[in-house]
Design a protein around this motif. Sequence first.
Motif, PDB file in Angstrom:
ATOM      1  N   ARG A  40      -8.244 -74.841  -6.979  1.00 52.65           N
ATOM      2  CA  ARG A  40      -7.201 -74.568  -5.222  1.00 52.65           C
ATOM      3  C   ARG A  40      -7.179 -73.315  -4.825  1.00 52.65           C
ATOM      4  NH1 ARG A  40      -1.686 -76.228  -6.929  1.00 52.65           N
ATOM      5  NH2 ARG A  40      -2.331 -76.133  -9.390  1.00 52.65           N
ATOM      6  N   SER A  41      -7.386 -72.783  -6.259  1.00 58.29           N
ATOM      7  CA  SER A  41      -7.513 -71.580  -5.904  1.00 58.29           C
ATOM      8  C   SER A  41      -8.475 -70.860  -5.085  1.00 58.29           C
ATOM      9  CB  SER A  41      -7.896 -70.259  -7.845  1.00 58.29           C
ATOM     10  OG  SER A  41      -7.471 -68.824  -7.127  1.00 58.29           O
ATOM     11  N   VAL A  42      -9.627 -71.278  -4.598  1.00 58.07           N
ATOM     12  CA  VAL A  42     -10.808 -70.916  -3.980  1.00 58.07           C
ATOM     13  C   VAL A  42     -10.951 -71.563  -2.713  1.00 58.07           C
ATOM     14  CG1 VAL A  42     -13.199 -71.195  -3.370  1.00 58.07           C
ATOM     15  CG2 VAL A  42     -12.584 -70.447  -5.718  1.00 58.07           C
ATOM     16  N   ARG A  43      -9.813 -72.964  -2.961  1.00 58.81           N
ATOM     17  CA  ARG A  43      -9.343 -73.671  -1.036  1.00 58.81           C
ATOM     18  C   ARG A  43      -8.197 -72.988  -0.778  1.00 58.81           C
ATOM     19  NH1 ARG A  43     -11.747 -78.515   0.407  1.00 58.81           N
ATOM     20  NH2 ARG A  43     -14.192 -77.685  -0.092  1.00 58.81           N
ATOM     21  N   LEU A  47      -8.587 -68.219   1.003  1.00 59.78           N
ATOM     22  CA  LEU A  47      -8.118 -68.369   2.859  1.00 59.78           C
ATOM     23  C   LEU A  47      -7.605 -67.297   2.936  1.00 59.78           C
ATOM     24  CD1 LEU A  47      -7.519 -71.995   3.565  1.00 59.78           C
ATOM     25  CD2 LEU A  47      -9.329 -70.742   4.238  1.00 59.78           C
ATOM     26  N   SER A  48      -6.673 -66.575   2.419  1.00 56.82           N
ATOM     27  CA  SER A  48      -6.011 -65.491   2.870  1.00 56.82           C
ATOM     28  C   SER A  48      -7.360 -64.203   2.908  1.00 56.82           C
ATOM     29  CB  SER A  48      -5.484 -64.885   2.114  1.00 56.82           C
ATOM     30  OG  SER A  48      -6.168 -64.337   0.768  1.00 56.82           O
ATOM     31  N   GLU A  49      -8.234 -64.340   3.154  1.00 55.35           N
ATOM     32  CA  GLU A  49      -9.428 -63.297   3.241  1.00 55.35           C
ATOM     33  C   GLU A  49     -10.869 -64.266   3.366  1.00 55.35           C
ATOM     34  OE1 GLU A  49      -8.655 -60.237   2.374  1.00 55.35           O
ATOM     35  OE2 GLU A  49      -6.396 -59.918   2.456  1.00 55.35           O
ATOM     36  N   TYR A  50     -11.107 -64.561   3.241  1.00 54.11           N
ATOM     37  CA  TYR A  50     -12.554 -65.651   3.942  1.00 54.11           C
ATOM     38  C   TYR A  50     -11.521 -66.744   4.174  1.00 54.11           C
ATOM     39  CZ  TYR A  50     -14.617 -63.080  -0.139  1.00 54.11           C
ATOM     40  OH  TYR A  50     -14.916 -61.971  -1.286  1.00 54.11           O
ATOM     41  N   THR A  51     -13.349 -66.693   5.512  1.00 50.26           N
ATOM     42  CA  THR A  51     -12.783 -68.796   5.909  1.00 50.26           C
ATOM     43  C   THR A  51     -12.475 -69.619   5.386  1.00 50.26           C
ATOM     44  OG1 THR A  51     -15.286 -68.364   7.178  1.00 50.26           O
ATOM     45  CG2 THR A  51     -13.851 -66.755   7.944  1.00 50.26           C
ATOM     46  N   ALA A  52     -12.496 -70.462   6.409  1.00 51.81           N
ATOM     47  CA  ALA A  52     -12.931 -72.236   6.261  1.00 51.81           C
ATOM     48  C   ALA A  52     -14.221 -72.691   5.401  1.00 51.81           C
ATOM     49  CB  ALA A  52     -12.332 -73.133   7.282  1.00 51.81           C
ATOM     50  N   ALA A  53     -14.939 -71.826   6.065  1.00 51.89           N
ATOM     51  CA  ALA A  53     -16.833 -72.519   6.020  1.00 51.89           C
ATOM     52  C   ALA A  53     -16.679 -71.382   4.617  1.00 51.89           C
ATOM     53  CB  ALA A  53     -16.939 -71.412   6.931  1.00 51.89           C
ATOM     54  N   GLN A  54     -16.179 -70.442   4.191  1.00 48.64           N
ATOM     55  CA  GLN A  54     -16.285 -69.584   2.998  1.00 48.64           C
ATOM     56  C   GLN A  54     -16.310 -70.019   1.786  1.00 48.64           C
ATOM     57  OE1 GLN A  54     -15.302 -65.952   4.344  1.00 48.64           O
ATOM     58  NE2 GLN A  54     -17.366 -65.036   4.189  1.00 48.64           N
ATOM     59  N   CYS A 105      -6.377 -68.289  -9.689  1.00 50.62           N
ATOM     60  CA  CYS A 105      -4.696 -68.037 -10.007  1.00 50.62           C
ATOM     61  C   CYS A 105      -4.921 -68.938  -9.283  1.00 50.62           C
ATOM     62  CB  CYS A 105      -4.057 -66.771  -9.803  1.00 50.62           C
ATOM     63  SG  CYS A 105      -2.358 -66.549 -10.169  1.00 50.62           S
ATOM     64  N   ALA A 106      -3.516 -69.995  -9.219  1.00 50.91           N
ATOM     65  CA  ALA A 106      -3.308 -70.853  -8.921  1.00 50.91           C
ATOM     66  C   ALA A 106      -2.446 -70.503  -7.612  1.00 50.91           C
ATOM     67  CB  ALA A 106      -2.567 -72.089  -9.096  1.00 50.91           C
ATOM     68  N   PRO A 107      -2.620 -71.247  -6.623  1.00 46.85           N
ATOM     69  CA  PRO A 107      -1.637 -70.660  -5.493  1.00 46.85           C
ATOM     70  C   PRO A 107       0.001 -70.767  -5.790  1.00 46.85           C
ATOM     71  CG  PRO A 107      -2.721 -73.333  -4.714  1.00 46.85           C
ATOM     72  CD  PRO A 107      -3.445 -72.630  -5.718  1.00 46.85           C
ATOM     73  N   GLU A 108       0.494 -71.620  -6.361  1.00 46.82           N
ATOM     74  CA  GLU A 108       1.956 -70.792  -6.558  1.00 46.82           C
ATOM     75  C   GLU A 108       2.249 -69.948  -7.840  1.00 46.82           C
ATOM     76  OE1 GLU A 108       0.219 -74.310  -9.375  1.00 46.82           O
ATOM     77  OE2 GLU A 108       0.269 -73.979  -7.489  1.00 46.82           O
ATOM     78  N   ALA A 109       1.308 -69.413  -7.912  1.00 47.57           N
ATOM     79  CA  ALA A 109       1.407 -68.860  -9.203  1.00 47.57           C
ATOM     80  C   ALA A 109       0.771 -66.821  -8.626  1.00 47.57           C
ATOM     81  CB  ALA A 109       1.113 -68.505 -10.638  1.00 47.57           C
ATOM     82  N   ALA A 110       0.796 -67.137  -7.802  1.00 44.07           N
ATOM     83  CA  ALA A 110      -0.381 -65.846  -6.811  1.00 44.07           C
ATOM     84  C   ALA A 110       0.083 -65.057  -7.020  1.00 44.07           C
ATOM     85  CB  ALA A 110      -1.070 -66.703  -5.676  1.00 44.07           C
ATOM     86  N   GLY A 111       0.423 -63.253  -6.676  1.00 39.93           N
ATOM     87  CA  GLY A 111       0.827 -62.908  -6.208  1.00 39.93           C
ATOM     88  C   GLY A 111       2.183 -62.063  -6.950  1.00 39.93           C
ATOM     89  N   GLU A 137     -18.241 -59.052 -10.324  1.00 45.19           N
ATOM     90  CA  GLU A 137     -18.502 -59.085  -9.067  1.00 45.19           C
ATOM     91  C   GLU A 137     -17.179 -59.997  -8.657  1.00 45.19           C
ATOM     92  OE1 GLU A 137     -20.414 -61.356 -11.674  1.00 45.19           O
ATOM     93  OE2 GLU A 137     -21.689 -58.982 -11.495  1.00 45.19           O
ATOM     94  N   ALA A 138     -16.245 -58.662  -7.957  1.00 46.07           N
ATOM     95  CA  ALA A 138     -15.146 -59.436  -7.609  1.00 46.07           C
ATOM     96  C   ALA A 138     -15.055 -59.541  -6.087  1.00 46.07           C
ATOM     97  CB  ALA A 138     -13.892 -57.939  -7.717  1.00 46.07           C
ATOM     98  N   SER A 139     -13.958 -61.032  -5.972  1.00 46.97           N
ATOM     99  CA  SER A 139     -14.001 -61.563  -4.304  1.00 46.97           C
ATOM    100  C   SER A 139     -13.230 -60.051  -3.934  1.00 46.97           C
ATOM    101  CB  SER A 139     -13.737 -62.526  -4.543  1.00 46.97           C
ATOM    102  OG  SER A 139     -11.816 -62.546  -4.625  1.00 46.97           O
ATOM    103  N   GLU A 140     -13.040 -60.819  -2.491  1.00 51.86           N
ATOM    104  CA  GLU A 140     -12.346 -59.815  -1.521  1.00 51.86           C
ATOM    105  C   GLU A 140     -10.592 -59.285  -2.114  1.00 51.86           C
ATOM    106  OE1 GLU A 140     -11.856 -56.765   0.834  1.00 51.86           O
ATOM    107  OE2 GLU A 140     -13.361 -57.722   1.239  1.00 51.86           O
ATOM    108  N   LEU A 141     -10.194 -60.689  -2.834  1.00 43.94           N
ATOM    109  CA  LEU A 141      -8.321 -60.492  -3.445  1.00 43.94           C
ATOM    110  C   LEU A 141      -8.899 -59.693  -4.788  1.00 43.94           C
ATOM    111  CD1 LEU A 141      -8.317 -63.039  -1.348  1.00 43.94           C
ATOM    112  CD2 LEU A 141      -6.692 -63.852  -2.519  1.00 43.94           C
ATOM    113  N   ALA A 142      -9.595 -59.978  -5.685  1.00 48.85           N
ATOM    114  CA  ALA A 142      -9.775 -59.730  -6.783  1.00 48.85           C
ATOM    115  C   ALA A 142     -10.070 -58.048  -7.053  1.00 48.85           C
ATOM    116  CB  ALA A 142     -10.574 -60.341  -7.375  1.00 48.85           C
TER     117      ALA A 142
END
Length: 185
Positions: A40-43, A47-54, A105-111, A137-142
């Motif tokens: 759920r975190s990735v999907r 999405l706030s920093e990566y495309t649906a395809a990514q 982090c799960a969507p309901e707990a993010a931020g 190796e951090a994602s754009e969000l991390a």
Amino acid sequence: GIPSLSFDWPSVGSYLWLVEVTIRAYDARDADGLADVFFRSVRQVALSEYTAAQVRAWAPEPRTAEWAHREASDGRLVLVAANADDRLVAYIDLEPDGHIDLLFCAPEAAGQGIASQLYDAVEAAAREQGMTSLFTEASELARQLFARKGFAILERQDLVIRGVPIHNYRMVKLLDGICSEPHLT
């Protein structure tokens, strides 16, 4: 009259959430929760920093509890954040060489500062173990969280996962200021 109080409640979309968590070590009963939070975190959150395809390339299908348990039981420290119902909402890991591989982090707990709390707990554990540096190796969000925690970007990595270009950042933090060379892989 009654004094008015204002609160800055964290919001996710148009919903208001307040998630209080307990941070504890991973237990085998957490395997389903880890798999769920990862997917759920990735999907959703990514999405706030990566495309649906990514995000589809990164997590093409839900992970299994067996995958999560295998990952969490290979000698790394895994800390989880569980809500009042003991449902996992986030987790982080720390490998014996100082590598932080997973922070989700799960969507309901993010931020809401939960990932920050998890990071602080894992850094404290690393210091207790005498580690001199941490790397990831951090994602754009991390990347944003790790930068706030004192990590330096070594380089942006442009990768291809399942045929889709995606990027992350190699980052390092020296814990004692003496380490001459971080463990980079």
